[in-house]
Design a protein around this motif. Sequence first.
Motif, PDB file in Angstrom:
ATOM      1  N   GLU A 157      40.690  62.510  11.753  1.00  0.00           N
ATOM      2  CA  GLU A 157      39.987  63.418  10.948  1.00  0.00           C
ATOM      3  C   GLU A 157      40.811  64.571   9.904  1.00  0.00           C
ATOM      4  OE1 GLU A 157      38.700  64.448   7.884  1.00  0.00           O
ATOM      5  OE2 GLU A 157      37.317  62.623   7.125  1.00  0.00           O
ATOM      6  N   VAL A 158      41.037  65.104   8.884  1.00  0.00           N
ATOM      7  CA  VAL A 158      41.374  65.998   8.415  1.00  0.00           C
ATOM      8  C   VAL A 158      40.658  67.264   8.138  1.00  0.00           C
ATOM      9  CG1 VAL A 158      42.852  65.303   7.343  1.00  0.00           C
ATOM     10  CG2 VAL A 158      41.885  65.143   5.883  1.00  0.00           C
ATOM     11  N   GLY A 159      39.865  67.581   9.019  1.00  0.00           N
ATOM     12  CA  GLY A 159      38.835  68.445   8.805  1.00  0.00           C
ATOM     13  C   GLY A 159      37.207  68.593   8.089  1.00  0.00           C
TER      14      GLY A 159
ATOM     15  N   ASN B  30      49.324  69.793  15.661  1.00  0.00           N
ATOM     16  CA  ASN B  30      48.512  68.343  14.692  1.00  0.00           C
ATOM     17  C   ASN B  30      49.493  68.407  14.070  1.00  0.00           C
ATOM     18  OD1 ASN B  30      47.098  66.161  14.645  1.00  0.00           O
ATOM     19  ND2 ASN B  30      45.377  67.424  15.211  1.00  0.00           N
ATOM     20  N   GLY B  31      49.326  67.478  13.489  1.00  0.00           N
ATOM     21  CA  GLY B  31      50.191  66.474  12.500  1.00  0.00           C
ATOM     22  C   GLY B  31      50.006  67.465  11.210  1.00  0.00           C
ATOM     23  N   MET B  32      51.218  68.189  10.477  1.00  0.00           N
ATOM     24  CA  MET B  32      50.988  68.707   9.406  1.00  0.00           C
ATOM     25  C   MET B  32      51.690  68.310   7.988  1.00  0.00           C
ATOM     26  SD  MET B  32      50.007  72.936  10.007  1.00  0.00           S
ATOM     27  CE  MET B  32      50.799  72.457  12.477  1.00  0.00           C
ATOM     28  N   THR B  33      53.574  68.055   8.546  1.00  0.00           N
ATOM     29  CA  THR B  33      54.626  68.227   7.334  1.00  0.00           C
ATOM     30  C   THR B  33      55.398  68.000   7.633  1.00  0.00           C
ATOM     31  OG1 THR B  33      54.344  69.428   5.403  1.00  0.00           O
ATOM     32  CG2 THR B  33      54.797  70.022   7.326  1.00  0.00           C
TER      33      THR B  33
ATOM     34  N   LEU C 197      51.080  56.868  17.883  1.00  0.00           N
ATOM     35  CA  LEU C 197      50.671  56.767  15.953  1.00  0.00           C
ATOM     36  C   LEU C 197      49.236  57.600  15.634  1.00  0.00           C
ATOM     37  CD1 LEU C 197      51.940  56.021  13.981  1.00  0.00           C
ATOM     38  CD2 LEU C 197      50.714  53.632  13.747  1.00  0.00           C
ATOM     39  N   GLN C 198      49.579  58.266  15.168  1.00  0.00           N
ATOM     40  CA  GLN C 198      48.039  59.245  14.527  1.00  0.00           C
ATOM     41  C   GLN C 198      48.115  58.501  12.622  1.00  0.00           C
ATOM     42  OE1 GLN C 198      48.941  63.690  13.371  1.00  0.00           O
ATOM     43  NE2 GLN C 198      48.018  63.929  15.287  1.00  0.00           N
ATOM     44  N   ILE C 199      46.543  57.804  13.002  1.00  0.00           N
ATOM     45  CA  ILE C 199      46.235  57.932  11.402  1.00  0.00           C
ATOM     46  C   ILE C 199      45.680  57.949  10.967  1.00  0.00           C
ATOM     47  CG2 ILE C 199      45.735  55.471  10.521  1.00  0.00           C
ATOM     48  CD1 ILE C 199      45.798  53.582  12.276  1.00  0.00           C
TER      49      ILE C 199
ATOM     50  N   HIS D 162      50.482  72.429  -0.281  1.00  0.00           N
ATOM     51  CA  HIS D 162      49.453  72.623   0.656  1.00  0.00           C
ATOM     52  C   HIS D 162      49.683  73.913   1.843  1.00  0.00           C
ATOM     53  CE1 HIS D 162      47.801  67.821   0.492  1.00  0.00           C
ATOM     54  NE2 HIS D 162      47.872  68.592  -0.706  1.00  0.00           N
ATOM     55  N   VAL D 163      51.131  73.455   2.132  1.00  0.00           N
ATOM     56  CA  VAL D 163      52.271  74.747   3.098  1.00  0.00           C
ATOM     57  C   VAL D 163      50.918  75.732   2.574  1.00  0.00           C
ATOM     58  CG1 VAL D 163      53.903  76.007   4.204  1.00  0.00           C
ATOM     59  CG2 VAL D 163      53.486  73.428   4.707  1.00  0.00           C
ATOM     60  N   ARG D 164      51.794  76.034   1.456  1.00  0.00           N
ATOM     61  CA  ARG D 164      51.449  77.673   0.600  1.00  0.00           C
ATOM     62  C   ARG D 164      50.200  78.383   0.950  1.00  0.00           C
ATOM     63  NH1 ARG D 164      51.060  78.447  -4.835  1.00  0.00           N
ATOM     64  NH2 ARG D 164      52.056  76.235  -5.232  1.00  0.00           N
TER      65      ARG D 164
ATOM     66  N   VAL E  48      45.796  71.949  16.605  1.00  0.00           N
ATOM     67  CA  VAL E  48      45.818  72.794  16.401  1.00  0.00           C
ATOM     68  C   VAL E  48      46.632  72.925  15.189  1.00  0.00           C
ATOM     69  CG1 VAL E  48      46.085  76.294  15.970  1.00  0.00           C
ATOM     70  CG2 VAL E  48      44.688  74.710  17.871  1.00  0.00           C
ATOM     71  N   ALA E  49      46.418  73.236  13.986  1.00  0.00           N
ATOM     72  CA  ALA E  49      47.593  73.325  12.965  1.00  0.00           C
ATOM     73  C   ALA E  49      47.591  74.709  12.230  1.00  0.00           C
ATOM     74  CB  ALA E  49      46.926  71.698  11.791  1.00  0.00           C
ATOM     75  N   GLY E  50      46.584  74.626  11.305  1.00  0.00           N
ATOM     76  CA  GLY E  50      46.313  76.088  10.323  1.00  0.00           C
ATOM     77  C   GLY E  50      47.167  77.367  11.291  1.00  0.00           C
ATOM     78  N   VAL E  51      46.774  77.293  11.899  1.00  0.00           N
ATOM     79  CA  VAL E  51      46.829  78.958  13.009  1.00  0.00           C
ATOM     80  C   VAL E  51      47.774  79.130  13.025  1.00  0.00           C
ATOM     81  CG1 VAL E  51      46.180  80.494  14.991  1.00  0.00           C
ATOM     82  CG2 VAL E  51      44.435  79.249  13.566  1.00  0.00           C
TER      83      VAL E  51
ATOM     84  N   ALA F 193      53.754  60.361  15.968  1.00  0.00           N
ATOM     85  CA  ALA F 193      54.387  60.288  14.289  1.00  0.00           C
ATOM     86  C   ALA F 193      52.494  60.119  13.140  1.00  0.00           C
ATOM     87  CB  ALA F 193      55.152  58.782  13.929  1.00  0.00           C
ATOM     88  N   ASN F 194      53.418  59.716  11.735  1.00  0.00           N
ATOM     89  CA  ASN F 194      51.390  60.406  11.357  1.00  0.00           C
ATOM     90  C   ASN F 194      51.141  59.178  10.462  1.00  0.00           C
ATOM     91  OD1 ASN F 194      49.729  61.230   9.127  1.00  0.00           O
ATOM     92  ND2 ASN F 194      49.654  62.392  10.685  1.00  0.00           N
ATOM     93  N   VAL F 195      50.854  58.462   9.866  1.00  0.00           N
ATOM     94  CA  VAL F 195      50.675  57.795   8.338  1.00  0.00           C
ATOM     95  C   VAL F 195      49.261  57.274   7.869  1.00  0.00           C
ATOM     96  CG1 VAL F 195      52.528  55.683   9.229  1.00  0.00           C
ATOM     97  CG2 VAL F 195      50.289  55.443   9.961  1.00  0.00           C
TER      98      VAL F 195
HETATM   99  C1  FNR Z   1      47.980  69.183   7.406  1.00  0.00           C
HETATM  100  N1  FNR Z   1      46.889  68.460   8.388  1.00  0.00           N
HETATM  101  C2  FNR Z   1      47.452  66.996   8.058  1.00  0.00           C
HETATM  102  N2  FNR Z   1      47.048  65.963   9.119  1.00  0.00           N
HETATM  103  C3  FNR Z   1      47.445  64.547   8.661  1.00  0.00           C
HETATM  104  O1  FNR Z   1      47.196  63.532   9.858  1.00  0.00           O
HETATM  105  N3  FNR Z   1      48.465  64.435   8.579  1.00  0.00           N
HETATM  106  C4  FNR Z   1      49.230  65.121   7.152  1.00  0.00           C
HETATM  107  O2  FNR Z   1      49.867  64.921   6.224  1.00  0.00           O
HETATM  108  C5  FNR Z   1      48.268  66.689   7.307  1.00  0.00           C
HETATM  109  N4  FNR Z   1      49.223  67.876   6.801  1.00  0.00           N
HETATM  110  C6  FNR Z   1      48.455  68.811   6.555  1.00  0.00           C
HETATM  111  C7  FNR Z   1      49.382  69.763   6.118  1.00  0.00           C
HETATM  112  C8  FNR Z   1      49.096  71.023   6.214  1.00  0.00           C
HETATM  113  C9  FNR Z   1      49.836  72.429   5.720  1.00  0.00           C
HETATM  114  C10 FNR Z   1      47.999  71.416   7.128  1.00  0.00           C
HETATM  115  C11 FNR Z   1      47.282  73.099   7.845  1.00  0.00           C
HETATM  116  C12 FNR Z   1      47.190  70.748   7.991  1.00  0.00           C
HETATM  117  C13 FNR Z   1      45.466  68.373   9.133  1.00  0.00           C
HETATM  118  C14 FNR Z   1      45.730  68.535  10.103  1.00  0.00           C
HETATM  119  O3  FNR Z   1      46.007  68.564  10.809  1.00  0.00           O
HETATM  120  C15 FNR Z   1      43.923  69.156  10.625  1.00  0.00           C
HETATM  121  O4  FNR Z   1      43.112  68.354  10.756  1.00  0.00           O
HETATM  122  C16 FNR Z   1      43.215  70.231  10.622  1.00  0.00           C
HETATM  123  O5  FNR Z   1      44.243  71.251   9.234  1.00  0.00           O
HETATM  124  C17 FNR Z   1      42.126  70.981  10.138  1.00  0.00           C
HETATM  125  O6  FNR Z   1      42.742  71.542  11.855  1.00  0.00           O
HETATM  126  P1  FNR Z   1      43.162  73.281  11.617  1.00  0.00           P
HETATM  127  O7  FNR Z   1      44.455  73.629  10.991  1.00  0.00           O
HETATM  128  O8  FNR Z   1      42.371  73.576  11.307  1.00  0.00           O
HETATM  129  O9  FNR Z   1      43.553  73.419  12.825  1.00  0.00           O
END
Ligand code: FNR
Length: 340
Positions: A183-185, A60-63, A142-144, A9-11, A277-280, A119-121
Amino acid sequence: MIADRKDDHVRHAVNQHRHGANDFDSVTFIHHALAGLDRQDVSLGVDFAGKHWETPLFINGMTGGSRQTGEINRQLAIAARETGIPLASGSMSAFFRDISVADTYRVLRQENPHGFVMANVNATATLDQARRAIDLLEADALQIHLNAVQEIVMPEGDRSFGSWPRQIEHITANVPVPVIVKEVGFGLSRQTVTWLREAGVAVADVGGRGGTNFARIENDRRSAADFAFIEGWGQSTPNCLLDCAGVVGLDLAASGGLRSPLDVARALALGANATGVAGVFLETLVRQDTAALVGMIRTWLDQLRDILTVLGARTPADLAGCDLLLTGEVATFCQLRGID
Ligand code: FNR
């Protein structure tokens, strides 16, 4: 298996092109040449998730869950600590399956002992798992995450989403910290956010389309992009915010496709109480280093203050009163959804 997926996912996320056009370009501030105020009178503070934050910006939550992503979490936590901004963990499912990866998440608190940590679940987590996630990070919230589209595109993904509303209600009623549903996007609709409010959720993070695209990431992980047709699914972040503007009784966070401090200001003007912000940020960290990310966040906060100064907004909350021009697909969305 989960560890490999986290690294994948990161790559793929780092390689995703995210600096092009998106719906934030259809949101323009009307400039009033006499509206400006003294920069020293501007504060970036916001009340959010039951606390006062010094800035309206969070990571934002990522990894987490693998050696490599544990190191990324360590660096994200240092960046959060150095800039004073809140940050969230990525999904902690790997920790529930294998306690040996706990440190890849715990590092968020260890490196950032006084910061606001989330935290994130996922929405299938049990109440016990949600509590363990909060305890591990001594989390402030807690993020869901809701990621049905991503799960559907993943061959190994979940296919059962029917229990999600029940689980969210149960967790929200029984954990000791505010719950943020995100949501995640692909975006949250007015209907979903209204439901979340009724369930007692403190914050809805609309997580809209326009930035990191998880349908594309999952397609990229396989040779056959069977689900390419779904890459445009969902509502963009500006459209989500406009759709949810009338829902009172919970805070709104904006994430998904924020590329600059101007996008942060646009999201706040569209009704968000804070922005994630996550990706940037991930791209800057992985392609450069922690110092580059710290520099970027400081610049964003400085420039956000500049934007507020020009717009005559003493606080991020004041941006909600700014004159905006909506064009393109955002204007069409408003027209078709009956939003004034
Ligand atoms: C995420 N995102 C994410 N969200 C979440 O709630 N749990 C997770 O485990 C992950 N994992 C994850 C991995 C990676 C590599 C990225 C880039 C993103 C989603 C993130 O929190 C966000 O909602 C979206 O990425 C949209 O925001 P950006 O990236 O457009 O700023």
